[in-house]
Design a protein around this motif. Sequence first.
Motif, PDB file in Angstrom:
ATOM      1  N   ALA A 112      -1.846 -14.001   4.853  1.00  0.00           N
ATOM      2  CA  ALA A 112      -1.657 -12.803   5.675  1.00  0.00           C
ATOM      3  C   ALA A 112      -2.630 -12.797   6.837  1.00  0.00           C
ATOM      4  CB  ALA A 112      -1.872 -11.548   4.831  1.00  0.00           C
ATOM      5  N   PRO A 113      -2.216 -12.397   8.030  1.00  0.00           N
ATOM      6  CA  PRO A 113      -3.111 -12.294   9.177  1.00  0.00           C
ATOM      7  C   PRO A 113      -4.087 -11.158   8.976  1.00  0.00           C
ATOM      8  CG  PRO A 113      -0.956 -11.374   9.706  1.00  0.00           C
ATOM      9  CD  PRO A 113      -0.835 -12.004   8.371  1.00  0.00           C
ATOM     10  N   SER A 114      -5.148 -11.198   9.736  1.00  0.00           N
ATOM     11  CA  SER A 114      -6.206 -10.212   9.561  1.00  0.00           C
ATOM     12  C   SER A 114      -5.725  -8.798   9.781  1.00  0.00           C
ATOM     13  CB  SER A 114      -7.368 -10.515  10.530  1.00  0.00           C
ATOM     14  OG  SER A 114      -6.901 -10.486  11.877  1.00  0.00           O
ATOM     15  N   SER A 115      -4.765  -8.581  10.663  1.00  0.00           N
ATOM     16  CA  SER A 115      -4.309  -7.233  10.959  1.00  0.00           C
ATOM     17  C   SER A 115      -3.550  -6.604   9.808  1.00  0.00           C
ATOM     18  CB  SER A 115      -3.406  -7.240  12.203  1.00  0.00           C
ATOM     19  OG  SER A 115      -2.280  -8.044  11.980  1.00  0.00           O
ATOM     20  N   SER A 116      -3.090  -7.413   8.858  1.00  0.00           N
ATOM     21  CA  SER A 116      -2.370  -6.847   7.711  1.00  0.00           C
ATOM     22  C   SER A 116      -3.093  -7.127   6.398  1.00  0.00           C
ATOM     23  CB  SER A 116      -0.943  -7.424   7.634  1.00  0.00           C
ATOM     24  OG  SER A 116      -0.992  -8.814   7.443  1.00  0.00           O
ATOM     25  N   HIS A 117      -4.283  -7.752   6.485  1.00  0.00           N
ATOM     26  CA  HIS A 117      -5.002  -8.141   5.279  1.00  0.00           C
ATOM     27  C   HIS A 117      -5.390  -6.923   4.451  1.00  0.00           C
ATOM     28  CE1 HIS A 117      -7.323 -10.823   2.725  1.00  0.00           C
ATOM     29  NE2 HIS A 117      -8.354 -10.011   2.846  1.00  0.00           N
ATOM     30  N   GLY A 118      -5.791  -5.846   5.156  1.00  0.00           N
ATOM     31  CA  GLY A 118      -6.184  -4.635   4.444  1.00  0.00           C
ATOM     32  C   GLY A 118      -5.042  -4.071   3.637  1.00  0.00           C
ATOM     33  N   GLN A 119      -3.850  -4.096   4.211  1.00  0.00           N
ATOM     34  CA  GLN A 119      -2.694  -3.570   3.491  1.00  0.00           C
ATOM     35  C   GLN A 119      -2.432  -4.384   2.231  1.00  0.00           C
ATOM     36  OE1 GLN A 119       1.162  -4.348   5.059  1.00  0.00           O
ATOM     37  NE2 GLN A 119       2.014  -2.465   4.230  1.00  0.00           N
ATOM     38  N   GLU A 120      -2.552  -5.682   2.342  1.00  0.00           N
ATOM     39  CA  GLU A 120      -2.291  -6.545   1.190  1.00  0.00           C
ATOM     40  C   GLU A 120      -3.253  -6.221   0.055  1.00  0.00           C
ATOM     41  OE1 GLU A 120      -2.427 -11.267   0.053  1.00  0.00           O
ATOM     42  OE2 GLU A 120      -2.553 -10.643   2.139  1.00  0.00           O
ATOM     43  N   GLN A 121      -4.540  -6.020   0.413  1.00  0.00           N
ATOM     44  CA  GLN A 121      -5.524  -5.748  -0.615  1.00  0.00           C
ATOM     45  C   GLN A 121      -5.250  -4.419  -1.307  1.00  0.00           C
ATOM     46  OE1 GLN A 121      -7.853  -7.859  -1.679  1.00  0.00           O
ATOM     47  NE2 GLN A 121      -6.942  -9.347  -0.312  1.00  0.00           N
ATOM     48  N   VAL A 122      -4.887  -3.400  -0.520  1.00  0.00           N
ATOM     49  CA  VAL A 122      -4.627  -2.093  -1.105  1.00  0.00           C
ATOM     50  C   VAL A 122      -3.406  -2.141  -2.018  1.00  0.00           C
ATOM     51  CG1 VAL A 122      -3.996   0.288  -0.622  1.00  0.00           C
ATOM     52  CG2 VAL A 122      -5.716  -0.849   0.779  1.00  0.00           C
ATOM     53  N   LEU A 123      -2.356  -2.838  -1.581  1.00  0.00           N
ATOM     54  CA  LEU A 123      -1.153  -2.926  -2.390  1.00  0.00           C
ATOM     55  C   LEU A 123      -1.422  -3.618  -3.719  1.00  0.00           C
ATOM     56  CD1 LEU A 123       1.565  -3.808   0.268  1.00  0.00           C
ATOM     57  CD2 LEU A 123       1.139  -1.596  -0.829  1.00  0.00           C
ATOM     58  N   LYS A 124      -2.389  -4.573  -3.707  1.00  0.00           N
ATOM     59  CA  LYS A 124      -2.708  -5.271  -4.950  1.00  0.00           C
ATOM     60  C   LYS A 124      -3.379  -4.340  -5.960  1.00  0.00           C
ATOM     61  CE  LYS A 124      -3.036 -10.024  -3.387  1.00  0.00           C
ATOM     62  NZ  LYS A 124      -3.887 -11.199  -3.278  1.00  0.00           N
ATOM     63  N   GLN A 125      -3.998  -3.251  -5.440  1.00  0.00           N
ATOM     64  CA  GLN A 125      -4.695  -2.342  -6.321  1.00  0.00           C
ATOM     65  C   GLN A 125      -3.750  -1.305  -6.928  1.00  0.00           C
ATOM     66  OE1 GLN A 125      -7.816  -0.659  -3.961  1.00  0.00           O
ATOM     67  NE2 GLN A 125      -8.636  -2.649  -3.384  1.00  0.00           N
TER      68      GLN A 125
ATOM     69  N   ASN B 102       3.818   8.042  -3.476  1.00  0.00           N
ATOM     70  CA  ASN B 102       2.445   7.529  -3.385  1.00  0.00           C
ATOM     71  C   ASN B 102       2.401   6.196  -2.641  1.00  0.00           C
ATOM     72  OD1 ASN B 102       1.442   9.704  -4.835  1.00  0.00           O
ATOM     73  ND2 ASN B 102       1.685   8.665  -6.819  1.00  0.00           N
ATOM     74  N   ASN B 103       3.377   5.335  -2.931  1.00  0.00           N
ATOM     75  CA  ASN B 103       3.409   4.026  -2.299  1.00  0.00           C
ATOM     76  C   ASN B 103       3.647   4.142  -0.800  1.00  0.00           C
ATOM     77  OD1 ASN B 103       3.275   1.171  -2.498  1.00  0.00           O
ATOM     78  ND2 ASN B 103       5.507   1.079  -2.315  1.00  0.00           N
ATOM     79  N   GLN B 104       4.576   5.015  -0.400  1.00  0.00           N
ATOM     80  CA  GLN B 104       4.846   5.187   1.031  1.00  0.00           C
ATOM     81  C   GLN B 104       3.650   5.781   1.749  1.00  0.00           C
ATOM     82  OE1 GLN B 104       8.302   6.507   2.893  1.00  0.00           O
ATOM     83  NE2 GLN B 104       9.733   5.770   1.347  1.00  0.00           N
ATOM     84  N   ILE B 105       3.033   6.800   1.154  1.00  0.00           N
ATOM     85  CA  ILE B 105       1.838   7.397   1.766  1.00  0.00           C
ATOM     86  C   ILE B 105       0.742   6.354   1.877  1.00  0.00           C
ATOM     87  CG2 ILE B 105      -0.050   9.029   1.359  1.00  0.00           C
ATOM     88  CD1 ILE B 105       2.381  10.382   2.447  1.00  0.00           C
ATOM     89  N   ASN B 106       0.605   5.507   0.849  1.00  0.00           N
ATOM     90  CA  ASN B 106      -0.401   4.453   0.873  1.00  0.00           C
ATOM     91  C   ASN B 106      -0.141   3.463   2.004  1.00  0.00           C
ATOM     92  OD1 ASN B 106      -2.636   2.891  -0.430  1.00  0.00           O
ATOM     93  ND2 ASN B 106      -0.990   1.389  -0.682  1.00  0.00           N
ATOM     94  N   GLN B 107       1.117   3.067   2.175  1.00  0.00           N
ATOM     95  CA  GLN B 107       1.467   2.136   3.245  1.00  0.00           C
ATOM     96  C   GLN B 107       1.204   2.750   4.621  1.00  0.00           C
ATOM     97  OE1 GLN B 107       5.361   0.365   2.931  1.00  0.00           O
ATOM     98  NE2 GLN B 107       5.206   0.066   0.732  1.00  0.00           N
ATOM     99  N   ILE B 108       1.575   4.006   4.783  1.00  0.00           N
ATOM    100  CA  ILE B 108       1.338   4.685   6.065  1.00  0.00           C
ATOM    101  C   ILE B 108      -0.158   4.779   6.341  1.00  0.00           C
ATOM    102  CG2 ILE B 108       1.591   6.868   7.304  1.00  0.00           C
ATOM    103  CD1 ILE B 108       4.201   7.312   5.728  1.00  0.00           C
ATOM    104  N   ARG B 109      -0.944   5.109   5.279  1.00  0.00           N
ATOM    105  CA  ARG B 109      -2.391   5.249   5.444  1.00  0.00           C
ATOM    106  C   ARG B 109      -3.034   3.929   5.878  1.00  0.00           C
ATOM    107  NH1 ARG B 109      -6.477   3.911   2.326  1.00  0.00           N
ATOM    108  NH2 ARG B 109      -5.141   3.489   0.524  1.00  0.00           N
ATOM    109  N   VAL B 110      -2.641   2.845   5.217  1.00  0.00           N
ATOM    110  CA  VAL B 110      -3.227   1.545   5.537  1.00  0.00           C
ATOM    111  C   VAL B 110      -2.899   1.151   6.972  1.00  0.00           C
ATOM    112  CG1 VAL B 110      -3.157  -0.916   5.009  1.00  0.00           C
ATOM    113  CG2 VAL B 110      -3.293   0.761   3.158  1.00  0.00           C
ATOM    114  N   LYS B 111      -1.651   1.336   7.370  1.00  0.00           N
ATOM    115  CA  LYS B 111      -1.259   1.003   8.739  1.00  0.00           C
ATOM    116  C   LYS B 111      -2.011   1.862   9.746  1.00  0.00           C
ATOM    117  CE  LYS B 111       1.764  -2.261   8.079  1.00  0.00           C
ATOM    118  NZ  LYS B 111       1.546  -3.625   8.596  1.00  0.00           N
ATOM    119  N   LEU B 112      -2.188   3.151   9.420  1.00  0.00           N
ATOM    120  CA  LEU B 112      -2.904   4.038  10.341  1.00  0.00           C
ATOM    121  C   LEU B 112      -4.366   3.632  10.448  1.00  0.00           C
ATOM    122  CD1 LEU B 112      -2.971   6.543  12.135  1.00  0.00           C
ATOM    123  CD2 LEU B 112      -3.411   7.915  10.070  1.00  0.00           C
ATOM    124  N   GLU B 113      -4.983   3.266   9.340  1.00  0.00           N
ATOM    125  CA  GLU B 113      -6.380   2.837   9.371  1.00  0.00           C
ATOM    126  C   GLU B 113      -6.546   1.579  10.226  1.00  0.00           C
ATOM    127  OE1 GLU B 113      -7.413   2.408   5.286  1.00  0.00           O
ATOM    128  OE2 GLU B 113      -7.764   4.560   4.985  1.00  0.00           O
TER     129      GLU B 113
END
Length: 510
Positions: free
Chosen positions: A489-502, A232-243
């Motif tokens: 975190a820079p804006s390009s990775s901010h979304g990933q940080e927020q998702v990982l916190k959830q 789940n974590n890997q799929i989540n990371q891939i999804r965030v990067k793809l988005e």
Amino acid sequence: MPSKEKVTFIACFMGLVASIGGFMFGYVSGQISGYFGMDDYARRFGDANGNFSAVRQGTITGLLPAGCLVGALISGKLADTVGRRLAISISALWASIGIVIEISSEAAWYQFAIGRLVTGFSIGSLSVVVPMYQSESSPAIIRGILVSTYQLFITLGIWTSYVVDWGTADKPNSASWRIPNGIGFAWSLILGVGILFLPESPRYAYTRGRTEEARRTIARMGGIDENDPIVNNQINQIRVKLEEELAQGKASWIEIFTGPRMFYRTVLGIVLQAGQQLQGANFFFYYGTTIFQATGLKDSYVTQIILGSVNVACTFAGLWVVHKVGRRKALMAGAAWTFVCFIIYTFVGQFALDPVNPQNTPQAGSALIVFSALAIAAFATTWGPIVWIAVAELYPTRYRAPCMALATASNWLWNFLISFFTRFITDKIHYWYGLVFAGCCLVLVFVVFFFLMETKDRSLEEIDTMYLLHVNPIHSAKWDGSKVPEDSAPSSSHGQEQVLKQEPQSQPTV
């Protein structure tokens, strides 16, 4: 207690099958040096006296890496268009065309050279797509070892070509060189067909909307359940990067220099791949016959087998090094080790060896052999396998294919320059040529120390975040992503940080 990824048969099998692309690289690269000592080959493709001028020998040798350069540059687009797995299959089978051109050559040396150029398109493409496929598909715990098998298979291919050349060299007809050439069909067929029975890279599958396929592949490679938190974590990371990448629109070539932290990483990849050649191992393979003649060993095929055996044996040790030591320390130690070897090699060869009758200075000759072997050992345990891993880990999915293509092209460019010009240079400055490689090795120590992150046991998405956050490479081995301040975190990775916190706290970072 969260489950852990395992070392699975399918992951190891994937790494080994894909690495046949490295075996093809080594086999085709290594076989040519033996051909120049074969009587039939010399009669057909040499001058009237059966000799090879520096230009002719350099062209026949150098057109392979020249073709590889072109193949590396086009491979990124191919891999992004048809997928990693199918790109490997197409590239492997393409080598058969070049082999046919070479085998059908009768007396025109340029036809044989063109065949090597065509084969080079295949080898260059495989040198990009195979490490890409391995890095994207491997579980993090064994990614370093599996990508290292690519370099291991290169050394095995070189060694095999030396043994086959040695076995056929005494044949009085064209079988002496056509048999080694023809055997190349086997490697092409095994890889071209075998890779189709393996799963597609999960990261590529996800980018094409095949989410469940990606999930199954990650779980299967790691030996865990499809609903495991690690998956789940890997799929989540891939999804965030793809988005993030989709939000930025379609990538252009210029973005590999202008994207977030991409100029830094693109240039670093180019330098590391060039450094693998400028570390000097190929110099010893090209100049090895002369070195070993200094002790009275006349059989050049035995010379090649000795050097090739050192290369293979130490690459096995390199698999342990990359798994236990990591990237930075090993690369710096390898470059420093080779620097010392080249310094000693240069001054012994220039001042202690009798240039007219080297048999008169057997101690100097023995020293040359020892430090040649030690330099090859340094390469095989560090820069040989680890550069492929480091470059495969450098880039986000959005830019991975073109960046790896460009970096690998720099490897082939320097491979071509060394293979073509070595004879010209050594004819002029002899052993002083070693100082060029010594200087390059010293520079590479500082390049790795100041610019390369330690990425051992980290996911590709986590590595991307480290570069985006400007983590200091010197302290990167101790970096803890869970302690990153929210506003750093820079804006390009901010979304990933927020998702990982959830994510639930029980889900570990891979």
